[in-house]
Design a protein around this motif. Structure first.
Motif, PDB file in Angstrom:
ATOM      1  N   LEU A  14       0.811  -1.217   0.000  1.00  0.00           N
ATOM      2  CA  LEU A  14       0.000   0.000   0.000  1.00  0.00           C
ATOM      3  C   LEU A  14       0.848   1.272   0.000  1.00  0.00           C
ATOM      4  CD1 LEU A  14      -2.673  -1.085   2.624  1.00  0.00           C
ATOM      5  CD2 LEU A  14      -3.030  -0.807   0.159  1.00  0.00           C
ATOM      6  N   GLY A  15       2.163   1.102   0.014  1.00  0.00           N
ATOM      7  CA  GLY A  15       3.058   2.262   0.040  1.00  0.00           C
ATOM      8  C   GLY A  15       3.239   2.842   1.425  1.00  0.00           C
ATOM      9  N   LEU A  16       2.891   2.062   2.446  1.00  0.00           N
ATOM     10  CA  LEU A  16       3.017   2.516   3.832  1.00  0.00           C
ATOM     11  C   LEU A  16       4.267   1.916   4.472  1.00  0.00           C
ATOM     12  CD1 LEU A  16      -0.707   2.035   4.841  1.00  0.00           C
ATOM     13  CD2 LEU A  16       0.448   4.198   4.350  1.00  0.00           C
ATOM     14  N   PRO A  17       4.776   2.536   5.543  1.00  0.00           N
ATOM     15  CA  PRO A  17       5.951   1.984   6.231  1.00  0.00           C
ATOM     16  C   PRO A  17       5.639   0.601   6.802  1.00  0.00           C
ATOM     17  CG  PRO A  17       5.446   4.189   7.033  1.00  0.00           C
ATOM     18  CD  PRO A  17       4.327   3.789   6.138  1.00  0.00           C
ATOM     19  N   GLU A  18       6.615  -0.268   6.776  1.00  0.00           N
ATOM     20  CA  GLU A  18       6.458  -1.627   7.291  1.00  0.00           C
ATOM     21  C   GLU A  18       6.782  -1.717   8.786  1.00  0.00           C
ATOM     22  OE1 GLU A  18       8.751  -4.399   5.000  1.00  0.00           O
ATOM     23  OE2 GLU A  18       8.468  -3.208   3.186  1.00  0.00           O
ATOM     24  N   TRP A  19       7.229  -0.646   9.381  1.00  0.00           N
ATOM     25  CA  TRP A  19       7.693  -0.680  10.762  1.00  0.00           C
ATOM     26  C   TRP A  19       6.880   0.290  11.623  1.00  0.00           C
ATOM     27  CZ3 TRP A  19      10.050   1.510   6.613  1.00  0.00           C
ATOM     28  CH2 TRP A  19      10.184   2.885   6.636  1.00  0.00           C
ATOM     29  N   ASP A  20       7.068   0.175  12.909  1.00  0.00           N
ATOM     30  CA  ASP A  20       6.415   1.041  13.875  1.00  0.00           C
ATOM     31  C   ASP A  20       7.046   2.424  13.797  1.00  0.00           C
ATOM     32  OD1 ASP A  20       5.295   2.320  16.036  1.00  0.00           O
ATOM     33  OD2 ASP A  20       5.918   0.852  17.506  1.00  0.00           O
ATOM     34  N   LEU A  21       6.250   3.443  13.556  1.00  0.00           N
ATOM     35  CA  LEU A  21       6.795   4.795  13.413  1.00  0.00           C
ATOM     36  C   LEU A  21       7.386   5.331  14.714  1.00  0.00           C
ATOM     37  CD1 LEU A  21       4.190   6.431  11.033  1.00  0.00           C
ATOM     38  CD2 LEU A  21       6.396   5.424  10.478  1.00  0.00           C
ATOM     39  N   GLY A  22       7.110   4.665  15.826  1.00  0.00           N
ATOM     40  CA  GLY A  22       7.732   5.044  17.086  1.00  0.00           C
ATOM     41  C   GLY A  22       9.227   4.794  17.088  1.00  0.00           C
ATOM     42  N   GLU A  23       9.706   4.046  16.110  1.00  0.00           N
ATOM     43  CA  GLU A  23      11.133   3.744  16.014  1.00  0.00           C
ATOM     44  C   GLU A  23      11.906   4.845  15.298  1.00  0.00           C
ATOM     45  OE1 GLU A  23      11.238  -0.019  14.002  1.00  0.00           O
ATOM     46  OE2 GLU A  23      10.192  -1.036  15.605  1.00  0.00           O
ATOM     47  N   LEU A  24      11.221   5.859  14.814  1.00  0.00           N
ATOM     48  CA  LEU A  24      11.896   6.945  14.113  1.00  0.00           C
ATOM     49  C   LEU A  24      12.711   7.782  15.091  1.00  0.00           C
ATOM     50  CD1 LEU A  24       9.038   8.127  11.733  1.00  0.00           C
ATOM     51  CD2 LEU A  24      11.039   6.759  11.152  1.00  0.00           C
TER      52      LEU A  24
END
Length: 65
Positions: A14-24
């Protein structure tokens, strides 16, 4: 393939990140007063303010009107 891997592939498709954005990483951007985050509360009545004031003043950040 486990359920998590399926979820990651679906997100990627879907073009979305595969990971938890809290890891940014944290941002270096700050507000003019030096704070990093803001919590906004809608205008409230006096009875609600009296009920929540003790909890709000226990918070680590400053409280501004």
């Amino acid at each position: 393939m486990d359920g998590m891997e399926k979820s990651r592939r679906s997100l990627s498709a879907l073009g979305l990140p595969e990971w938890d954005l809290g890891e940014l990483p944290d941002s270096d951007k700050r507000f003019p007063d030096g704070t990093r985050e803001r919590v906004r509360r809608a205008a409230i009545g006096l009875s609600v303010l009296r009920r929540h004031y003790p909890e709000a003043t226990a918070s680590p950040g400053p409280m501004r009107a």
